[in-house]
Design a protein around this motif. Structure first.
Motif, short mmCIF file in Angstrom:
data_model
loop_
_atom_site.label_atom_id
_atom_site.label_comp_id
_atom_site.label_asym_id
_atom_site.label_seq_id
_atom_site.Cartn_x
_atom_site.Cartn_y
_atom_site.Cartn_z
N LEU A 112 0.86 -1.19 0.00
CA LEU A 112 0.00 0.00 0.00
C LEU A 112 0.90 1.24 0.00
N PRO A 113 1.51 1.56 -1.12
CA PRO A 113 2.46 2.68 -1.17
C PRO A 113 1.81 4.01 -0.79
N MET A 114 2.58 4.86 -0.13
CA MET A 114 2.13 6.21 0.22
C MET A 114 3.35 7.11 0.29
N GLY A 115 3.26 8.28 -0.29
CA GLY A 115 4.41 9.18 -0.39
C GLY A 115 4.95 9.62 0.95
N LYS A 116 6.27 9.50 1.12
CA LYS A 116 6.93 9.95 2.34
C LYS A 116 8.05 10.91 1.95
N LEU A 117 7.66 12.10 1.57
CA LEU A 117 8.55 13.20 1.22
C LEU A 117 7.69 14.43 1.08
N LEU A 118 8.32 15.59 0.98
CA LEU A 118 7.54 16.81 0.84
C LEU A 118 6.72 16.73 -0.45
N GLY A 119 5.44 17.00 -0.33
CA GLY A 119 4.52 16.83 -1.45
C GLY A 119 3.74 15.55 -1.38
N GLY A 120 4.18 14.60 -0.52
CA GLY A 120 3.47 13.35 -0.35
C GLY A 120 3.27 12.61 -1.66
N GLY A 121 2.08 12.08 -1.86
CA GLY A 121 1.79 11.34 -3.08
C GLY A 121 1.97 12.17 -4.33
N SER A 122 1.73 13.48 -4.26
CA SER A 122 1.86 14.32 -5.45
C SER A 122 3.29 14.37 -5.97
N SER A 123 4.24 13.95 -5.14
CA SER A 123 5.65 13.97 -5.54
C SER A 123 6.15 12.64 -6.08
N ILE A 124 5.33 11.57 -5.96
CA ILE A 124 5.79 10.27 -6.48
C ILE A 124 4.70 9.51 -7.23
N ASN A 125 3.52 10.09 -7.40
CA ASN A 125 2.44 9.32 -8.02
C ASN A 125 2.49 9.44 -9.55
N GLY A 126 1.43 8.98 -10.20
CA GLY A 126 1.36 8.98 -11.66
C GLY A 126 0.98 10.30 -12.28
N ASN A 139 -5.41 -13.18 -7.06
CA ASN A 139 -3.94 -13.18 -7.01
C ASN A 139 -3.32 -11.91 -7.60
N ALA A 140 -4.10 -11.18 -8.40
CA ALA A 140 -3.55 -9.99 -9.08
C ALA A 140 -4.01 -8.69 -8.46
N ALA A 141 -5.06 -8.70 -7.63
CA ALA A 141 -5.66 -7.46 -7.13
C ALA A 141 -4.78 -6.79 -6.08
N GLY A 142 -4.81 -5.48 -6.11
CA GLY A 142 -4.07 -4.68 -5.13
C GLY A 142 -4.60 -3.26 -5.11
N THR A 143 -3.75 -2.34 -4.72
CA THR A 143 -4.14 -0.95 -4.52
C THR A 143 -3.97 -0.12 -5.78
N TYR A 144 -4.81 0.89 -5.90
CA TYR A 144 -4.67 1.94 -6.90
C TYR A 144 -3.91 3.12 -6.28
N PHE A 145 -3.41 2.93 -5.05
CA PHE A 145 -2.66 3.95 -4.30
C PHE A 145 -3.57 5.09 -3.84
N HIS A 146 -4.83 4.76 -3.53
CA HIS A 146 -5.81 5.80 -3.22
C HIS A 146 -6.50 5.56 -1.87
N GLY A 147 -5.75 5.20 -0.84
CA GLY A 147 -6.32 5.00 0.48
C GLY A 147 -7.05 6.24 0.96
N SER A 148 -8.24 6.04 1.56
CA SER A 148 -9.06 7.19 1.95
C SER A 148 -10.14 6.77 2.93
N CYS A 149 -10.89 7.77 3.42
CA CYS A 149 -12.18 7.59 4.12
C CYS A 149 -12.09 7.11 5.56
#
Length: 530
Positions: A82-96, A451-461
């Motif tokens: 469950l990747p999540m950005g750990k740098l200034l900018g958070g996900g906006s600095s490492i996402n798609g 076996n293939a399902a995972g995260t879209y990197f959008h944890g929320s709520c």
């Protein structure tokens, strides 16, 4: 970015991600208030963050929190990352770098939950118009020009993209000029995503856009490598925060408000460590219950992404722009009110830890392309729990992907659509062979999906906005029962939006800025430096 800080500030913003950057900037626009931004990660000025095509290769590095889900029977016991950005900018600095604004029905539902039209679609549109500098087809009602954020469509996408559009159209998924325009008020469509890039493949992050122009201002301190442990309380009022930096514990006081912008995993964790949460969750860890709030950590949602439907190239093609230049939204069932499927092109091989060993996956980023099925409106719900009272221990994340029959049914339909598109005659010049999944029986297809399902990197709520007993904040983003404490990040979503969550998270930050300025009579002209 400071190495030393003051003993107290007017406002403390915890977390320098997509919302935290916005909140800190909007508060600091008033020169008469002092603002501290605490970020657990390091600088965003590294090549791997600046280059928007490198987003997938940031997973598992020091720029990623490295979370993973608890074992889940619905995923055959797997523990997906469950990747999540750990740098200034958070996900906006490492996402798609995808700017997906969400569907009209998403925001109208938020407004209903909060009993506040400020969260409704028309109000949110005004915020989008304010912050966007849209370079695509003109749409005066829906799109903004001249704002802070440079938003465009990928320039000169790979040759595969027009063929994907043609194949999707043949299945009845219409091509739309702007995937964030009228399509997000109706039944969806296919086309190029909106992306936050400039000068080829240079990332436009929230740190670069909102914070960099304000670095050096005397009223804004930014402290990196500072991991927030808990909120300090006097009675039912937040008075500061405690954080760990380079092995040392620090405390800093706050005279007005603390704002948690730590994301869907860490915001509920910090609330619980502070004694705010379900008493039954806190007491076993020896944490004093300061305020019983049973919804903290509940209602976890994420778009479920499948890795994936893959084809090997005849002639290898290197990724361009954000390496994800095609997306579509459609319905698994025509009777649905809102599109519930959101597959995306990954311009590289994309397999899970299981399917990557079960199939003959090509090597090299340019060797294959993946049309990754995704669920935009999953019914599965999870939760965040504490592992211990130690703030350095990662929380326990029960993602519960594909734990409902409706989600499995929708994902099967999504795989069928993706395979129909990828195996169409128009894609023959780009298809040496179908790598996965192939034509499987119903039973084998279900196993492939699990076996293939995972995260879209959008944890929320996980700290949802609303008025019921499971809500954590109200429409003004105040934590129920606690003064001087607000939350501004994706955790406050009552339900996840239709599409990638960066843009809605920025809107949450902007709305928080407006709310705080009004509550404290702050000055602001929405300065647009840099």
């Amino acid at each position: 970015m400071n190495e030393s800080i003051r003993s107290h500030y007017d406002f403390i913003v915890c977390g320098g991600g997509s919302a935290g950057c916005v909140v800190a900037r909007r508060l600091a626009e008033d020169p008469d208030v002092t603002v501290l931004l605490l970020e657990a990660g390091g600088s965003d000025r590294v090549p791997q963050a600046i280059d928007s095509t490198q987003w997938m290769w940031n997973i598992g590095t020091s720029r990623d929190w490295g979370f993973k889900a608890q074992p889940s029977a619905s995923l055959n016991g797997r523990t997906p990352l469950l990747p999540m950005g750990k740098l200034l900018g958070g996900g906006s600095s490492i996402n798609g770098s995808v700017w997906a604004r969400g569907h009209k029905h998403d925001y109208d539902f938020w407004a209903q939950c909060a009993d506040d039209e400020g969260w409704g679609y028309e109000s949110v549109l005004s915020l989008y118009r304010r912050i966007e500098d849209w370079k695509g087809p003109a749409d005066a009602h829906r799109r903004g020009v001249g704002g802070l954020l440079n938003i465009l469509q990928p320039d000169n996408p790979i040759p595969l993209v027009p063929a994907l559009i043609e194949s999707a159209q043949a299945l009845g998924i219409p091509f739309v000029q702007d995937i964030n325009g009228a399509a997000m008020e109706g039944d969806g469509g296919c086309g190029l995503p909106n992306v936050l890039v400039q000068d080829g493949n240079q990332r436009v992050s929230m740190a670069a856009t909102y914070l960099h122009p304000y670095m050096g201002r005397s009223n804004l301190d930014i402290l990196l490598c500072a991991e927030v442990g808990r909120v300090l309380l006097e009675g039912k009022r937040a008075t500061g925060v405690e954080f760990i930096r380079r092995g040392k514990l620090h405390k800093v006081e706050c005279t007005r408000e603390v704002i948690l912008s730590l994301g869907a995993m860490n915001t509920p964790k910090v609330l619980m460590l502070s004694g705010i949460g379900d008493a039954a969750q806190l007491r076993p860890h020896g944490i004093e219950v300061r305020h019983h709030l049973p919804g903290v950590g509940k209602n976890f949602q994420d778009h479920i992404l499948l890795a994936g439907c893959m084809w090997e190239y005849i002639v290898p093609e290197a990724p361009r722009n954000n390496a994800a230049e095609f997306v579509f939204y459609c319905k698994s069932d025509p009777s649905l009110k809102t599109p519930d499927l959101m597959p995306v092109l990954e311009e590289c091989p994309f397999a899970s830890e299981v399917t990557g060993t079960q199939y003959d996956v090509p090597t090299g980023a340019a060797s294959a392309w993946t049309l990754a099925p995704g669920l935009a409106r999953p019914d599965s719900r999870g939760q965040i729990r504490l592992a211990s009272a130690n703030p350095l221990d990662a929380p326990l994340i029960e993602a519960n992907f594909l734990s409902t029959d409706t989600d499995m049914k929708a994902m099967i339909r999504c795989v069928e659509i993706c395979r129909d598109i990828g195996n169409a005659a128009g894609l023959a010049p780009f298809r040496k062979r179908e790598v996965m999944p192939g034509n499987l029986s119903a039973k084998d297809m279900e196993q492939f999906i699990r076996n293939a399902a995972g995260t879209y990197f959008h944890g929320s709520c996980t700290a949802k906005m609303g008025r019921d007993e499971q809500s954590v904040v109200d429409g003004q983003l105040q934590v129920h029962g606690i003064d001087g404490l607000r939350i501004a990040d994706a955790s406050i979503m009552p339900a996840i939006t239709t599409g990638n969550t960066m843009a809605p998270t920025v809107i949450i930050g902007e709305r928080a800025g407006d709310i705080l300025r009004k509550a404290h009579s702050l000055s602001s002209a929405h300065i647009t430096l840099g």
